[in-house]
Design an enzyme around this catalytic site. Structure first.
Site, short mmCIF file in Angstrom:
data_model
loop_
_atom_site.label_atom_id
_atom_site.label_comp_id
_atom_site.label_asym_id
_atom_site.label_seq_id
_atom_site.Cartn_x
_atom_site.Cartn_y
_atom_site.Cartn_z
N THR A 141 0.82 -1.21 0.00
CA THR A 141 0.00 0.00 0.00
C THR A 141 0.86 1.27 0.00
OG1 THR A 141 -1.50 1.28 1.41
CG2 THR A 141 -0.09 -0.28 2.53
N ASP A 142 0.30 2.35 -0.51
CA ASP A 142 1.02 3.63 -0.46
C ASP A 142 1.06 4.19 0.97
OD1 ASP A 142 -1.65 4.38 -0.19
OD2 ASP A 142 -1.62 5.89 -1.78
N GLU A 143 0.26 3.60 1.88
CA GLU A 143 0.22 4.13 3.25
C GLU A 143 1.53 3.91 4.00
OE1 GLU A 143 -3.28 3.42 5.51
OE2 GLU A 143 -4.60 3.68 3.79
N TYR A 166 -2.15 -0.47 10.84
CA TYR A 166 -2.26 -1.14 9.53
C TYR A 166 -1.03 -0.85 8.67
CZ TYR A 166 -3.34 -1.52 4.58
OH TYR A 166 -3.26 -1.79 3.22
N LYS A 170 2.05 -3.29 7.22
CA LYS A 170 2.38 -3.47 5.80
C LYS A 170 3.83 -3.05 5.53
CE LYS A 170 0.03 -4.73 2.84
NZ LYS A 170 -0.22 -6.12 2.36
C1 LIG Z 1 -14.67 4.46 6.36
C2 LIG Z 1 -14.59 5.97 6.37
C3 LIG Z 1 -13.50 6.62 5.86
N1 LIG Z 1 -13.43 7.98 5.89
C4 LIG Z 1 -12.23 8.64 5.35
C5 LIG Z 1 -10.90 8.13 5.90
C6 LIG Z 1 -9.97 8.29 4.70
O1 LIG Z 1 -9.45 9.60 4.68
C7 LIG Z 1 -10.86 8.08 3.49
C8 LIG Z 1 -10.80 6.67 2.93
O2 LIG Z 1 -10.98 5.78 4.00
P1 LIG Z 1 -10.91 4.20 3.82
O3 LIG Z 1 -11.89 3.81 2.77
O4 LIG Z 1 -11.05 3.59 5.16
O5 LIG Z 1 -9.46 3.98 3.20
P2 LIG Z 1 -7.97 4.42 3.71
O6 LIG Z 1 -7.93 4.56 5.16
O7 LIG Z 1 -7.55 5.58 2.89
O8 LIG Z 1 -7.17 3.11 3.28
C9 LIG Z 1 -7.45 2.40 2.07
O9 LIG Z 1 -6.49 2.70 1.08
C10 LIG Z 1 -5.20 2.17 1.28
C11 LIG Z 1 -4.34 2.63 0.12
O10 LIG Z 1 -4.10 4.01 0.25
C12 LIG Z 1 -5.25 0.67 1.43
O11 LIG Z 1 -3.97 0.16 1.69
C13 LIG Z 1 -6.19 0.31 2.59
O12 LIG Z 1 -6.29 -1.09 2.72
C14 LIG Z 1 -7.55 0.90 2.32
O13 LIG Z 1 -8.41 0.64 3.40
O14 LIG Z 1 -12.18 8.34 3.94
C15 LIG Z 1 -14.47 8.75 6.41
O15 LIG Z 1 -14.41 10.01 6.42
N2 LIG Z 1 -15.57 8.10 6.92
C16 LIG Z 1 -15.66 6.74 6.92
O16 LIG Z 1 -16.69 6.20 7.43
#
Ligand SMILES: Cc1cn([C@H]2C[C@H](O)[C@@H](COP(=O)(O)OP(=O)(O)O[C@H]3O[C@H](CO)[C@@H](O)[C@H](O)[C@H]3O)O2)c(=O)[nH]c1=O
Length: 359
Positions: A141-143, A166, A170
């Protein structure tokens, strides 16, 4: 270091871990359909995020075999490797949700670090005497690079600086893969990708969660002020990049994969609301009323942005799906598969598959 890359013309036994998950299922399908002469093994523990329903269209193909199992189960993994003698591994199995990693960091260390090491050891035991034509491909992941400010991009030489449990897990597994390359000569390649979206993504991640909530008229919990930025890539474009890197990437290298497609969360959520109102025949502005600003994610990374020049220049890859097309396709898929959404959120598929495959 063995620098021979994978030869396409020879039949291979390829182990894909986490193949019943979101990205994994797209990769498995792509490989099964594109390489009928290769044998594709899908090893998946069928946790809450893995689902054989995702692969029902290819389940009877003669070059596909599903194996249920946990990558942290060393004795089981060793037996499996001795039985099938995999030529290469595309390792996607991972705990992947940042919010879950904050609640239970140890589960992420177990699967993502220990699980990767179990696979590395089993692969080493099989082939250390001769690595010719073998490859361990770690999907990451880029994270791992941490958070950017308002400007700049992650490149393959950006220092690792993970912030969440997380991303720390990774980053650690990336390091172990590199260490096995340096120490034992294991041919490896790593790719670090930005945020994926598309069909079959478990509705805990931003896009499918919010689509599901809009369908059900539930609040859309935007973390903090919503001014966090992510780069979004359609999942099939990631699968194609993985195929290219697997076959043509150089051993010992890292490739960054990204969509050249940055969005602030709040802007993305508003766009999603607009599109969903149209699709559901609701009055303009209906879904936006569901937006609720909630407490921020602890340690929330401000911005991820990928410089994907290397994969573009060296392997000729670039995203083929625009964000408009991709979102449109993804929304249609969730609307046509509401039963899937209901089943995965209730855990019903898991009960069924665990019974069928024993647990
Ligand atoms: C679930 C959720 C997320 N968010 C925000 C948090 C983040 O800034 C953005 C995207 O959240 P997430 O969909 O959880 O994804 P994020 O934390 O960026 O990580 C994803 O992207 C990564 C790659 O960058 C992957 O390695 C991870 O497995 C994947 O889960 O939206 C909200 O504001 N509300 C929410 O309920």
């Amino acid at each position: 270091m063995n620098n021979s890359n994978i030869n396409k013309s020879i039949t291979k036994k390829i182990l894909i871990t986490g193949g019943a998950g979101f990205i994994g299922s797209h990769v498995v399908r792509y490989f099964v359909n594109t390489y009928p002469d290769d044998l594709i093994f899908n090893l998946d523990a069928l946790t809450y995020a893995g689902n054989l329903e995702n692969l029902k269209d290819i389940q009877d193909k003669s070059n596909y075999k599903f194996v249920k199992g946990d990558i942290t189960d060393e004795a089981f993994v060793n037996r499996l490797f001795i039985e099938y003698k995999f030529d290469s591994i595309i390792h996607l199995a991972a705990e992947s949700h940042v919010d879950r990693s904050i609640k239970d960091p140890l589960a992420f260390a177990k699967t993502n670090i220990l699980g990767t090491m179990v696979l590395l050891n089993a692969f080493k035991a099989l082939w250390q005497h001769s690595w010719e034509g073998k490859r361990f491909y770690h999907i990451s992941t880029d994270e791992v690079y941490g958070s950017l400010g308002a400007t700049g991009f992650f490149t393959e030489t950006t220092a690792y600086d993970p912030n969440s449990p997380y991303s720390a897990s990774k980053a650690s597994s990336d390091h172990f893969v590199r260490a096995y390359g340096e120490t034992f000569g294991m041919p490896y390649v790593i790719s670090n990708c930005s945020n994926n979206y598309g069909p079959n993504q478990f509705p805990e991640k931003l896009i499918p969660l919010f689509i599901n909530n809009i369908i059900n008229n539930k609040p859309l919990p935007v973390y903090g002020d919503g001014n966090y930025t992510r780069d979004w890539l359609y999942v099939m474009d990631h699968a194609v990049a993985i195929d290219l890197i697997y076959h043509e990437g150089k051993n010992g290298e890292t490739y960054n994969i990204g969509g050249f497609n940055e969005w602030k969360n709040i802007d993305l959520v508003k766009l999603l609301c607009k599109l969903m109102d149209k699709k559901l025949g609701r009055a303009k502005g209906t879904s936006e009323k569901l937006i609720t600003f909630v407490k921020d994610r602890p340690g929330h990374d401000l911005r991820y942005a990928i410089d994907a020049t290397k994969i573009n220049k060296e392997l000729g890859w670039k995203p083929s799906v625009t964000f408009e097309e991709g979102l449109d396709k993804a929304i249609d898929w969730y609307l046509e598969n509401e039963e899937w959404l209901t089943h995965v959120t209730s855990g019903e598929y898991q009960k069924y598959y665990n019974k069928q495959y024993g647990k």
